[in-house]
Design an enzyme around this catalytic site. Structure first.
Site, PDB file in Angstrom:
ATOM      1  N   THR A   1       0.818  -1.215   0.000  1.00  0.00           N
ATOM      2  CA  THR A   1       0.000   0.000   0.000  1.00  0.00           C
ATOM      3  C   THR A   1       0.851   1.264   0.000  1.00  0.00           C
ATOM      4  O   THR A   1       0.321   2.366  -0.137  1.00  0.00           O
ATOM      5  CB  THR A   1      -0.915   0.036   1.232  1.00  0.00           C
TER       6      THR A   1
ATOM      7  N   LYS B   1      11.361  -1.711  13.667  1.00  0.00           N
ATOM      8  CA  LYS B   1      11.077  -2.296  14.975  1.00  0.00           C
ATOM      9  C   LYS B   1      11.967  -3.510  15.224  1.00  0.00           C
ATOM     10  O   LYS B   1      12.555  -3.660  16.299  1.00  0.00           O
ATOM     11  CB  LYS B   1       9.595  -2.691  15.039  1.00  0.00           C
TER      12      LYS B   1
ATOM     13  N   ASN C   1      -6.513  -7.423   8.583  1.00  0.00           N
ATOM     14  CA  ASN C   1      -6.038  -8.283   7.504  1.00  0.00           C
ATOM     15  C   ASN C   1      -6.456  -9.741   7.708  1.00  0.00           C
ATOM     16  O   ASN C   1      -6.704 -10.195   8.818  1.00  0.00           O
ATOM     17  CB  ASN C   1      -4.518  -8.215   7.337  1.00  0.00           C
TER      18      ASN C   1
ATOM     19  N   THR D   1      -8.262   0.602   1.906  1.00  0.00           N
ATOM     20  CA  THR D   1      -7.108   1.478   2.100  1.00  0.00           C
ATOM     21  C   THR D   1      -6.666   2.156   0.813  1.00  0.00           C
ATOM     22  O   THR D   1      -6.375   3.354   0.786  1.00  0.00           O
ATOM     23  CB  THR D   1      -5.927   0.680   2.684  1.00  0.00           C
ATOM     24  N   THR D   2      -6.624   1.392  -0.279  1.00  0.00           N
ATOM     25  CA  THR D   2      -6.044   1.917  -1.514  1.00  0.00           C
ATOM     26  C   THR D   2      -7.064   2.193  -2.602  1.00  0.00           C
ATOM     27  O   THR D   2      -6.745   2.872  -3.582  1.00  0.00           O
ATOM     28  CB  THR D   2      -5.026   0.904  -2.075  1.00  0.00           C
TER      29      THR D   2
ATOM     30  N   ARG E   1      -8.134  -0.038  -4.562  1.00  0.00           N
ATOM     31  CA  ARG E   1      -7.871  -0.954  -5.664  1.00  0.00           C
ATOM     32  C   ARG E   1      -8.983  -1.995  -5.797  1.00  0.00           C
ATOM     33  O   ARG E   1      -9.558  -2.434  -4.806  1.00  0.00           O
ATOM     34  CB  ARG E   1      -6.532  -1.684  -5.451  1.00  0.00           C
ATOM     35  N   ARG E   2      -9.260  -2.391  -7.008  1.00  0.00           N
ATOM     36  CA  ARG E   2     -10.244  -3.416  -7.303  1.00  0.00           C
ATOM     37  C   ARG E   2      -9.769  -4.758  -6.727  1.00  0.00           C
ATOM     38  O   ARG E   2      -8.629  -5.174  -6.948  1.00  0.00           O
ATOM     39  CB  ARG E   2     -10.416  -3.521  -8.824  1.00  0.00           C
TER      40      ARG E   2
END
Length: 384
Positions: free
Chosen positions: A89, A100, A183, A259-260, A262-263
């Site tokens: 993304t 981290k 997710n 979030t993006t 996108r398809r």
């Protein structure tokens, strides 16, 4: 205590209607403060009285900076030139988690400590990335000024705390706790379709490490699964339908990445992967969503096994290149071709629809306890 696996991220606008509840962002997440405050403002949260008493952020959570997003984009661009693009993304998530683990990451607690120490850490982080990516351009003074402003906001709001202690006290007081993972389970960094995964553990174990909970605190583990398969971005997708029915599923189900934008890629339900997820998470029940999207199909298929070169596989492939060789074995069931969006009781579902659900239960050995049949919150069948 209930844990949800395979569900999307909790959005700040949920604060608008959960007035008597608190929402914790645990140490397992990475926090982009600019995006957080922008979302709070966009959703009208900042104008709600007392909203800050309902949102708590772990002091141990790591921060996502603009430089992480720049690095994310550069790494993806480099992978694209090598035909190894992951479909990230580009929000800086991967680089923040890498920092981290590399132990040069910066946590929320660092931002709220003496600012001169935070500044040293930040400048060192920028210098580290600029050695790796000489073309990186960062206005360090401007970034630090903005971060100093965020530090003041966080102190004034008093929303950063030791969330481990808060959760412990909630458990001692026998309060109900619902843990929602971001997710799908097959995007888990350890158990997912590596390297096409996210950067953290989004299976049930992440609820413990990401919040500081003991394993015996987890009660029900609810798997949230669609009646068909979807995926955003690149990566293995054995049951994908690239046209025809796949396009119908995408269109009817309005499958676009949150979030993006996108398809989403769509295909038949894959019980090989669902059973694998069950092995890892130990689901006590499923919430089967978007069943109504299947209403118009005369028949539906379900992936039940994988083959490579004619040989049945005992488990999904581990090596990335093996996924390209997978042949899916399908079970074909009759469709119900009936609008179920107004159904609210199990007994009122079409028999073929019940057969589809029972097939899932028998294959994975997990009961389907909730069935989503529409977009409305009330479009739900609850089974005892």
């Amino acid at each position: 205590m209930k844990a949800l696996c395979g569900q999307g991220k909790r959005q700040p606008d949920e604060l608008t209607y959960q007035r008597e509840r608190q929402f914790w962002r645990g140490n397992g997440v990475v926090v982009n403060l600019e995006a957080l405050f922008a979302e709070l403002e966009h959703n009208g949260i900042l104008s709600l009285p007392g909203w800050e008493k309902r949102l708590l952020i772990s002091e141990n959570a790591h921060l996502v900076f603009n430089i992480h997003m720049q690095v994310d984009g550069m790494q993806e661009q480099a992978r694209e030139s090598q035909s190894t693009k992951l479909g990230t993304t580009k929000r800086g998530i991967g680089p923040a988690y890498s920092a981290k683990c590399f132990r040069n990451g910066i946590r929320v607690a660092d931002l709220l400590g003496p600012f001169e120490r935070f500044e040293t850490k930040f400048r060192n982080l920028v210098a580290y990335y600029q050695k790796l990516f000489p073309s990186l351009e960062v206005n360090i003074d401007a970034e630090l000024a903005q971060l100093k402003d965020y530090a003041k906001k966080l102190r004034d709001l008093e929303i950063v705390c030791d969330t481990v202690s808060y959760l412990w006290e909630a458990r001692v007081d026998n309060k109900k706790i619902l843990i929602e993972g971001a997710n799908g389970a097959l995007l888990d960094i350890d158990f997912g379709t590596y390297p096409y995964v996210t950067s953290s553990n989004c299976t049930v174990g992440g609820a413990c490490t990401g919040l500081g909970l003991p394993t015996n605190a987890i009660g029900d583990v609810i798997g949230v699964v669609k009646a068909y398969q979807t995926r955003v971005g690149t990566g293995p997708f054995p049951t994908e339908l690239t046209e025809g029915i796949g396009d119908q599923l995408q269109s009817i189900g309005k499958e676009v990445g949150v979030t993006t934008g996108r398809r989403r890629r769509c295909g038949w339900l894959d019980l090989v992967l669902l059973r694998r997820s069950q092995m890892i998470n130990g689901f006590t029940g499923f919430a089967l969503t978007k069943l109504d999207i299947m209403d118009t199909f005369p028949e539906v298929k379900i992936g039940v096994a994988y083959k490579i070169n004619g040989q049945l596989l005992k488990s999904p492939p581990v090596r990335n290149f093996d996924w390209d060789q997978v042949e899916v074995v399908y079970e074909t069931l009759p469709g119900w071709q009936t609008d179920i969006s107004q159904v609210r009781k199990w007994d009122d579902l079409p028999e073929n629809c019940k057969q589809f659900i029972r097939f899932i239960e028998d294959f994975v050995h997990v009961p389907v306890r909730w069935i989503g049949v529409g977009q409305d919150r009330e479009a739900l069948i609850v089974r005892d």
